[in-house]
Design an enzyme around this catalytic site. Structure first.
Site, PDB file in Angstrom:
ATOM      1  N   ARG A 109      -0.476   7.400   6.887  1.00 53.11           N
ATOM      2  CA  ARG A 109      -0.318   7.245   5.511  1.00 53.11           C
ATOM      3  C   ARG A 109      -0.914   8.631   4.764  1.00 53.11           C
ATOM      4  O   ARG A 109      -0.488   8.857   3.901  1.00 53.11           O
ATOM      5  CB  ARG A 109      -1.213   6.200   4.982  1.00 53.11           C
ATOM      6  N   ASP A 139       7.208   3.685  -2.880  1.00 51.31           N
ATOM      7  CA  ASP A 139       7.420   4.855  -1.857  1.00 51.31           C
ATOM      8  C   ASP A 139       8.876   4.830  -1.431  1.00 51.31           C
ATOM      9  O   ASP A 139       9.482   5.946  -1.591  1.00 51.31           O
ATOM     10  CB  ASP A 139       6.368   4.721  -0.701  1.00 51.31           C
ATOM     11  N   ASP A 169      14.413   0.565   1.394  1.00 51.04           N
ATOM     12  CA  ASP A 169      15.024   0.471   2.491  1.00 51.04           C
ATOM     13  C   ASP A 169      15.990  -0.556   2.591  1.00 51.04           C
ATOM     14  O   ASP A 169      17.096  -0.290   1.999  1.00 51.04           O
ATOM     15  CB  ASP A 169      13.874   0.367   3.667  1.00 51.04           C
ATOM     16  N   LYS A 226       0.729  -1.231  -0.074  1.00 48.48           N
ATOM     17  CA  LYS A 226      -0.081   0.076   0.072  1.00 48.48           C
ATOM     18  C   LYS A 226       0.924   1.396  -0.012  1.00 48.48           C
ATOM     19  O   LYS A 226       0.446   2.329  -0.288  1.00 48.48           O
ATOM     20  CB  LYS A 226      -1.054   0.034   0.996  1.00 48.48           C
ATOM     21  N   GLY A 227       2.007   1.115   0.335  1.00 44.68           N
ATOM     22  CA  GLY A 227       2.731   2.439   0.463  1.00 44.68           C
ATOM     23  C   GLY A 227       2.861   3.475  -0.552  1.00 44.68           C
ATOM     24  O   GLY A 227       2.992   4.625  -0.416  1.00 44.68           O
ATOM     25  N   PHE A 237      12.896   7.308  11.086  1.00 44.80           N
ATOM     26  CA  PHE A 237      11.798   6.510  10.750  1.00 44.80           C
ATOM     27  C   PHE A 237      10.785   7.689  10.364  1.00 44.80           C
ATOM     28  O   PHE A 237      10.247   8.410  10.739  1.00 44.80           O
ATOM     29  CB  PHE A 237      11.001   5.602  11.952  1.00 44.80           C
ATOM     30  N   LYS A 256      16.821   4.802   1.519  1.00 44.71           N
ATOM     31  CA  LYS A 256      17.804   4.787   2.327  1.00 44.71           C
ATOM     32  C   LYS A 256      19.009   4.216   2.259  1.00 44.71           C
ATOM     33  O   LYS A 256      18.957   2.917   2.691  1.00 44.71           O
ATOM     34  CB  LYS A 256      17.047   4.231   3.822  1.00 44.71           C
TER      35      LYS A 256
HETATM   36  C1  PRP Z   1       7.551  -0.858   2.999  1.00 47.63           C
HETATM   37  C2  PRP Z   1       7.745   0.279   1.754  1.00 47.63           C
HETATM   38  C3  PRP Z   1       8.416  -0.576   0.730  1.00 47.63           C
HETATM   39  C4  PRP Z   1       9.127  -1.690   1.780  1.00 47.63           C
HETATM   40  C5  PRP Z   1      10.479  -1.202   1.534  1.00 47.63           C
HETATM   41  O1  PRP Z   1       6.210  -1.626   2.693  1.00 47.63           O
HETATM   42  O2  PRP Z   1       6.434   0.341   1.356  1.00 47.63           O
HETATM   43  O3  PRP Z   1       7.470  -1.514  -0.154  1.00 47.63           O
HETATM   44  O4  PRP Z   1       8.712  -1.424   2.932  1.00 47.63           O
HETATM   45  O5  PRP Z   1      11.468  -1.868   2.560  1.00 47.63           O
HETATM   46  P1  PRP Z   1      12.617  -2.863   2.079  1.00 47.63           P
HETATM   47  O6  PRP Z   1      13.438  -2.119   1.069  1.00 47.63           O
HETATM   48  O7  PRP Z   1      13.321  -3.032   3.395  1.00 47.63           O
HETATM   49  O8  PRP Z   1      11.932  -3.820   1.559  1.00 47.63           O
HETATM   50  P2  PRP Z   1       5.721  -2.541   3.901  1.00 47.63           P
HETATM   51  O9  PRP Z   1       6.260  -3.760   3.753  1.00 47.63           O
HETATM   52  O10 PRP Z   1       5.752  -1.842   5.008  1.00 47.63           O
HETATM   53  O11 PRP Z   1       4.036  -2.504   3.017  1.00 47.63           O
HETATM   54  P3  PRP Z   1       2.988  -1.325   2.852  1.00 47.63           P
HETATM   55  O12 PRP Z   1       3.613  -0.867   1.714  1.00 47.63           O
HETATM   56  O13 PRP Z   1       1.969  -1.647   2.964  1.00 47.63           O
HETATM   57  O14 PRP Z   1       3.353  -0.177   4.015  1.00 47.63           O
HETATM   58 MG    MG Z   2       4.636  -0.353   5.584  1.00 49.86          MG
HETATM   59 MN    MN Z   3       5.438  -1.054   0.544  1.00 53.11          MN
END
Ligand code: PRP
Ligand code: MG
Ligand code: MN
Length: 181
Positions: A167, A102, A105, A45-46, A154, A133
Site C-alpha cells: 500500500r 482507490d 473492479d 483502507k484502499g 493485478f 477496471k
Molecule cells: C478493494 C478496493 C475497493 C474494492 C474494489 O478493497 O479498495 O474498495 O476492493 O473491488 P470491487 O469493485 O470488486 O468491489 P478491499 O476489499 O481489497 O479492501 P481494502 O480497501 O482494505 O484493500
Molecule cells: Mg484490498
Molecule cells: Mn477498498
C-alpha cells in the site's frame, strides 16, 4: 526504487499527482455554487492515500468521514460480499456526499455502498475513483470522477494492496504473477 515484486510501473508518482490535482480542480468547479460543506467519505483502507492527496486538491470546504469495508481479504478475487467494519460517524441526511475509492473492479463494493447510503437521504451522492477496471464489472457503477481506466492486471501501490502489502508504494504497479500464484 522499484520493489522486486513489481513487474512494471503503470502510473508514476508524478503521473498520479498530476491526475489527482485535475480531479480536485474538477470537483471544486462542480461544487463552487454549493454553499454547503462537501462530505468526502474515504473507503478504507484502499482509498487512504488517494483520499488525503485528493482532499488537499479540492478548493472548497470539505468534511471528512470514513468507512472501513472489505470484500477481498487475502484473496485476489472479490468474495462478492461487502463487510462493513466501520460505518460513518455522522448523519449524511441533506448533505453533499462524495465517496472516494482507490479502484472499482467488479463494482460490488461501490454498488452496495451507494445503495446503502442513498437510503439515508443525502442531498447528492457522487463517486470518485482513481482507477476503474471496466472489463471486470459484474454490477454497474456510475463513476462521476475517474482518474484512469485500467486493464485487467493485478495492481498494487498508492493504497492498493495484495494481502495488506504494497500500500505504501508511491507509484501504482503490476504485481508479478509469481507473488500470488
Ligand atoms: C478493494 C478496493 C475497493 C474494492 C474494489 O478493497 O479498495 O474498495 O476492493 O473491488 P470491487 O469493485 O470488486 O468491489 P478491499 O476489499 O481489497 O479492501 P481494502 O480497501 O482494505 O484493500
Ligand atoms: Mg484490498
Ligand atoms: Mn477498498
Amino acid at each position: 526504487m522499484m520493489s522486486e515484486d513489481i513487474e512494471r510501473i503503470c502510473f508514476s508518482a508524478d503521473e498520479i499527482r498530476t491526475r489527482v490535482q485535475e480531479l480536485g480542480a474538477e470537483i471544486a468547479r462542480d461544487y463552487k455554487d454549493a454553499s454547503e460543506t462537501v462530505y468526502c467519505v474515504g473507503i478504507l483502507k484502499g482509498a487512504a492515500i488517494f483520499f488525503t492527496d485528493l482532499v488537499r486538491a479540492i478548493a472548497h470546504p470539505v468534511a471528512f468521514d470514513f468507512m472501513i469495508v472489505s470484500s477481498y481479504g487475502e484473496a485476489t478475487v472479490s468474495s462478492g460480499q461487502v463487510k462493513i467494519l466501520k460505518d460513518l460517524d455522522f448523519s449524511i441526511e441533506g448533505k453533499h456526499i462524495i465517496l472516494i475509492e482507490d479502484i472499482i473492479d467488479s463494482g460490488t463494493t461501490m454498488h452496495y455502498l451507494k445503495q446503502m447510503l442513498q437510503a439515508r437521504k443525502p442531498k447528492s451522492i457522487k463517486i470518485c475513483a482513481l482507477l476503474s477496471k471496466p472489463s471486470r464489472r459484474v454490477v454497474p457503477v456510475e463513476i462521476d470522477y475517474l482518474g484512469h481506466e485500467v486493464e485487467d492486471e493485478f495492481l498494487v501501490g498508492y493504497g492498493l494492496d495484495y494481502a495488506e502489502k504494497y500500500r505504501n508504494l508511491p507509484y501504482i504497479g503490476v504485481l508479478k504473477r509469481s507473488v500470488y500464484e
